[in-house]
Design an enzyme around this catalytic site. Structure first.
Site, PDB file in Angstrom:
ATOM      1  N   ASP A 118     -22.649 -52.701  -6.381  1.00 59.62           N
ATOM      2  CA  ASP A 118     -21.404 -52.205  -5.784  1.00 59.62           C
ATOM      3  C   ASP A 118     -20.202 -52.879  -6.445  1.00 59.62           C
ATOM      4  OD1 ASP A 118     -19.537 -51.196  -3.809  1.00 59.62           O
ATOM      5  OD2 ASP A 118     -21.113 -51.309  -2.289  1.00 59.62           O
ATOM      6  N   HIS A 120     -17.746 -53.294  -4.590  1.00 58.43           N
ATOM      7  CA  HIS A 120     -17.186 -53.887  -3.368  1.00 58.43           C
ATOM      8  C   HIS A 120     -18.222 -54.758  -2.670  1.00 58.43           C
ATOM      9  CE1 HIS A 120     -15.439 -49.835  -4.105  1.00 58.43           C
ATOM     10  NE2 HIS A 120     -14.315 -50.534  -4.016  1.00 58.43           N
ATOM     11  N   ASP A 122     -18.494 -54.746   0.721  1.00 54.82           N
ATOM     12  CA  ASP A 122     -18.843 -54.099   1.992  1.00 54.82           C
ATOM     13  C   ASP A 122     -19.138 -55.150   3.061  1.00 54.82           C
ATOM     14  OD1 ASP A 122     -18.421 -51.736   0.679  1.00 54.82           O
ATOM     15  OD2 ASP A 122     -20.527 -51.189   0.511  1.00 54.82           O
TER      16      ASP A 122
HETATM   17  N1  ARG Z   1     -13.128 -52.999   0.895  1.00 51.30           N
HETATM   18  C1  ARG Z   1     -12.661 -51.658   1.102  1.00 51.30           C
HETATM   19  C2  ARG Z   1     -12.732 -51.289   2.592  1.00 51.30           C
HETATM   20  O1  ARG Z   1     -13.108 -52.097   3.411  1.00 51.30           O
HETATM   21  C3  ARG Z   1     -13.465 -50.690   0.264  1.00 51.30           C
HETATM   22  C4  ARG Z   1     -14.888 -50.521   0.701  1.00 51.30           C
HETATM   23  C5  ARG Z   1     -15.615 -49.633  -0.245  1.00 51.30           C
HETATM   24  N2  ARG Z   1     -16.959 -49.475   0.185  1.00 51.30           N
HETATM   25  C6  ARG Z   1     -17.804 -48.590  -0.317  1.00 51.30           C
HETATM   26  N3  ARG Z   1     -18.967 -48.498   0.275  1.00 51.30           N
HETATM   27  N4  ARG Z   1     -17.469 -47.811  -1.311  1.00 51.30           N
HETATM   28  O2  ARG Z   1     -12.389 -50.184   2.953  1.00 51.30           O
HETATM   29 MN    MN Z   2     -20.593 -49.789  -1.031  1.00 53.44          MN
HETATM   30 MN    MN Z   3     -18.383 -49.521  -3.304  1.00 56.60          MN
END
Ligand code: ARG
Ligand code: MN
Ligand code: MN
Ligand code: MN
Length: 294
Positions: A118, A120, A122
């Site tokens: 990822d 991110h 998450d």
């Molecule tokens: N950190 C950002 C949020 O909390 C982006 C999360 C992206 N997650 C993903 N599964 N693409 O919204």
């Molecule tokens: Mn993700």
């Molecule tokens: Mn992501």
């Protein structure tokens, strides 16, 4: 040697339209045939029931938490059934919120590990999130943090320990999420680590850390790859894992012999070019399940 494809067309964990079309995109890209070629008996059980957001008006201000909980419970049960029946589930998302159910469902008995690819972390909680989007809270929920409705999907409490998880491909964290991750004990390989050390070294080290586990789940968020190569994702972050690096990671995972289940999430066909992102995801899944070039 059975693989079960399970569609989870959930888009409630984030705001962009289109990620609910991911299961179809993976089917049209030939996931089933590609895995059959490798010698697996592949069964596609279709899509699990997921409420359509257009008819959930009143839940919007709750960030669709009740519906996501319900979807994750269903995904959890589908994961448990696959494990008890001895087939390997591939969960086709949908957004990453569904991993709360899929990973919960496959980690019930044996010592299990997760490689989470990822951009991110998450790893947000309702307090640390800037967007409120639940797909950004999935990993935290699996570790027992955040909304109890998510933490208690399937069975009560945390589904993973920090030492069970390795993140690969990180490059975009929210400020509080970054602090939380630093203090979490989760091993994370950022894009800097990949650039400096190379994917081969990282993949071997990651699997070495997880070697005492008997099951490995790969949670593949396609936004971990570079958006130049996979444009069909909703939450893009530049400077990601290349197709070749991702292939190598999947090949090294296959060599470990530990892989038992997988998520393929965050594909957004509406933002894609001629289904390229799903086609790449199919090739990565094939490599993870043992395809080799020669
Ligand atoms: N950190 C950002 C949020 O909390 C982006 C999360 C992206 N997650 C993903 N599964 N693409 O919204
Ligand atoms: Mn993700
Ligand atoms: Mn992501
Ligand atoms: Mn484009």
């Amino acid at each position: 040697n059975g693989i079960r494809m399970i569609g989870v067309p959930v888009d409630l964990g984030q705001e962009q339209r289109g990620v609910d079309l991911g299961p179809g995109a993976l089917r049209y890209a030939g996931l089933s045939a590609r895995l059959s070629e490798l010698g697996y008996i592949v069964e596609d059980i279709g899509n699990l029931p997921v409420p359509v957001r257009d008819v959930l008006g009143a839940e919007r201000e709750l960030r669709y938490l009740p519906s996501i909980r319900q979807v994750c419970d269903t995904v959890y049960q589908a994961g448990r059934s696959a494990v008890t029946q001895g087939v390997m589930p591939i969960f086709m998302g949908g957004d990453h919120s569904m991993a709360i159910g899929s990973i919960g469902g496959v980690t019930d008995e044996e010592p299990s590990a997760v490689i989470w690819v990822d951009a991110h972390g998450d790893y947000n909680t309702p307090e640390s999130t800037l967007t409120g989007n639940i797909h950004g809270m999935a990993l935290a929920a699996l570790l027992g943090e955040g909304f109890p409705e998510l933490v208690n999907v399937g069975r009560v409490g945390a589904k993973l320990h920090a030492s069970d998880i390795i993140l690969i491909g990180l490059r975009e964290l929210d400020p509080q999420e970054k602090l939380r991750l630093r203090g979490s004990g989760i091993k994370a390989y950022t894009m800097r680590d990949i650039d400096e050390r190379g994917m081969a070294a990282i993949a071997h080290e990651a699997l070495g850390r997880l070697a005492h586990r008997t099951r490995l789940h790969v949670s593949l968020d396609l936004d971990g790859l570079d958006p130049l190569e996979v444009p069909g994702v909703g939450t893009t972050a530049p400077g990601g894992i290349t197709y070749r690096e991702a292939q190598l990671l999947m090949e090294i995972i296959a060599d470990s012999g530990l892989l038992r289940s997988m998520d393929i999430v965050e594909i957004n066909p509406i933002l894609d070019h001629s289904n390229r992102t799903a086609k790449i995801a199919v090739e990565l899944a094939a490599s993870a399940f043992g395809a080799s070039i020669l």
